[in-house]
Design an enzyme around this catalytic site. Structure first.
Site, PDB file in Angstrom:
ATOM      1  CG  ASP A  17      -6.467   1.393  -3.751  1.00  0.00           C
ATOM      2  OD1 ASP A  17      -5.582   0.531  -3.946  1.00  0.00           O
ATOM      3  OD2 ASP A  17      -7.645   1.256  -4.128  1.00  0.00           O
ATOM      4  CG  LEU A  29       0.680  14.682  12.412  1.00  0.00           C
ATOM      5  CD1 LEU A  29      -0.803  14.899  12.130  1.00  0.00           C
ATOM      6  CD2 LEU A  29       1.474  14.837  11.102  1.00  0.00           C
ATOM      7  CG  HIS A  73       3.400  -2.245  -2.857  1.00  0.00           C
ATOM      8  ND1 HIS A  73       2.114  -1.736  -2.841  1.00  0.00           N
ATOM      9  CD2 HIS A  73       3.291  -3.510  -3.335  1.00  0.00           C
ATOM     10  CE1 HIS A  73       1.274  -2.672  -3.290  1.00  0.00           C
ATOM     11  NE2 HIS A  73       1.972  -3.755  -3.602  1.00  0.00           N
TER      12      HIS A  73
HETATM   13  C1  IPE Z   1      -7.428  -0.986   0.520  1.00  0.00           C
HETATM   14  O1  IPE Z   1      -6.961  -1.168  -0.767  1.00  0.00           O
HETATM   15  C2  IPE Z   1      -6.378  -1.388   1.513  1.00  0.00           C
HETATM   16  C3  IPE Z   1      -5.200  -0.538   1.580  1.00  0.00           C
HETATM   17  C4  IPE Z   1      -4.996   0.536   0.882  1.00  0.00           C
HETATM   18  C5  IPE Z   1      -4.205  -0.952   2.520  1.00  0.00           C
HETATM   19  P1  IPE Z   1      -7.280  -2.492  -1.591  1.00  0.00           P
HETATM   20  O2  IPE Z   1      -6.669  -2.339  -2.921  1.00  0.00           O
HETATM   21  O3  IPE Z   1      -6.881  -3.685  -0.789  1.00  0.00           O
HETATM   22  O4  IPE Z   1      -8.864  -2.461  -1.649  1.00  0.00           O
HETATM   23  P2  IPE Z   1      -9.868  -3.160  -2.664  1.00  0.00           P
HETATM   24  O5  IPE Z   1      -9.505  -4.618  -2.694  1.00  0.00           O
HETATM   25  O6  IPE Z   1      -9.692  -2.520  -3.991  1.00  0.00           O
HETATM   26  O7  IPE Z   1     -11.219  -2.898  -2.095  1.00  0.00           O
HETATM   27  C1  IPE Z   2      -2.446  -0.138  -2.190  1.00  0.00           C
HETATM   28  O1  IPE Z   2      -2.180  -0.252  -3.546  1.00  0.00           O
HETATM   29  C2  IPE Z   2      -1.455  -0.884  -1.344  1.00  0.00           C
HETATM   30  C3  IPE Z   2      -2.035  -2.024  -0.614  1.00  0.00           C
HETATM   31  C4  IPE Z   2      -3.279  -2.369  -0.626  1.00  0.00           C
HETATM   32  C5  IPE Z   2      -1.120  -2.804   0.199  1.00  0.00           C
HETATM   33  P1  IPE Z   2      -2.671  -1.488  -4.382  1.00  0.00           P
HETATM   34  O2  IPE Z   2      -1.622  -2.546  -4.360  1.00  0.00           O
HETATM   35  O3  IPE Z   2      -4.014  -1.940  -3.936  1.00  0.00           O
HETATM   36  O4  IPE Z   2      -2.758  -0.856  -5.826  1.00  0.00           O
HETATM   37  P2  IPE Z   2      -3.798  -1.202  -6.967  1.00  0.00           P
HETATM   38  O5  IPE Z   2      -5.169  -1.010  -6.388  1.00  0.00           O
HETATM   39  O6  IPE Z   2      -3.561  -2.615  -7.374  1.00  0.00           O
HETATM   40  O7  IPE Z   2      -3.493  -0.221  -8.049  1.00  0.00           O
HETATM   41 MG    MG Z   3      -5.905  -1.458  -4.525  1.00  0.00          MG
END
Ligand code: IPE
Ligand code: IPE
Ligand code: MG
Length: 234
Positions: A14, A126, A31
């Site tokens: 995240d 792994l 990403h």
């Molecule tokens: C969790 O992150 C999902 C992934 C990292 C793939 P999100 O950014 O989607 O989670 P929330 O919405 O903050 O809970």
């Molecule tokens: C995680 O990073 C990637 C996915 C959930 C696909 P985010 O896109 O949720 O990044 P933030 O939380 O907005 O910083």
């Molecule tokens: Mg996120």
């Protein structure tokens, strides 16, 4: 009593969006950088740790609710990543598997996923699971559905055990998660490995996923080793 190296580590990748914002870049750049961080961490873990299973949360069943453009760029990144996996001659000692509901993906993508898996082989030092269109509740519901079908067809009695569920998860070969890592400052599971993390240890940190390094993994593992896991005992 201290604990040894975790066998199964789950990682919630995240913070890509916030990393991009911090650098004045579009979210898609975050990403891309996040995918690179994952690749680097796989190589690092394989060489420098005794972790046997690493599960990365890449795309949740809830992430489809993001703006169309962002979903599109994530899917295109996934497609490119699959092409690279298939072409790569240097996959190291890592077996790769995908977990999640594949039925929503096109036949082309599903075919690429299977090819990438086959190419990575098995019986490696792994095993890496990448969770795409993954949701813990979805996984448990799918297991329940498969169980109901087996009971209905007479393949199974209606005496349902925990093992019956475990055996029907996306990766029944993986042990329960020992350690769940979530960077970016959020402290929640967001539907990740709900069944498998019943007794997992949690490690949260403010580092944003694209900045996550081998040294961060070591920090998490070292802290894990000092935790006292009791599993309900004393
Ligand atoms: C969790 O992150 C999902 C992934 C990292 C793939 P999100 O950014 O989607 O989670 P929330 O919405 O903050 O809970
Ligand atoms: C995680 O990073 C990637 C996915 C959930 C696909 P985010 O896109 O949720 O990044 P933030 O939380 O907005 O910083
Ligand atoms: Mg996120």
């Amino acid at each position: 009593m201290t604990t040894g190296c975790p066998a199964h580590v789950g990682v919630i990748m995240d913070g890509n969006g916030r990393w991009a914002e911090k650098h004045g870049l579009p979210r898609s750049a975050g990403h891309k950088k996040g995918a690179e961080a994952m690749e680097a961490l796989i190589k690092y873990a394989e060489k420098n740790t005794d972790i046997k299973y690493l599960t990365f949360y890449a795309f949740s069943t809830e992430n489809w609710s993001r703006p169309k453009d962002e979903v599109k760029s994530l899917m295109s990144l996934f497609d490119t990543y699959l092409d690279r996996l298939i072409a790569d001659k240097d996959r190291h000692d890592t077996a790769l598997r995908f977990i999640g509901d594949r039925s929503v993906f096109s036949e082309t993508i599903r075919d690429k996923m299977s090819r990438a898996e086959r190419k990575s082989g098995d019986d490696k030092k792994l095993t890496v699971f990448i969770a795409v269109n993954y949701g813990g509740r979805n996984e448990i519901a799918a297991a329940a559905k498969s169980l109901a079908a087996d009971v209905k067809s007479g393949k199974k009695t209606d005496e349902i055990t925990e093992k019956d569920i475990s055996d029907r998860l996306y990766a029944p070969e993986a042990p329960d998660a020992d350690l769940i890592i979530r960077p970016s400052g959020e402290k929640r599971l967001s539907n990740f490995l709900l069944w498998q993390s019943a007794y997992a240890e949690f490690w949260f940190d403010d580092v944003l996923w694209p900045d996550f390094k081998g040294s961060d993994l070591i920090r998490a593992v070292e802290e894990y080793k000092n935790r006292s896991r009791r599993f309900g005992g004393i």
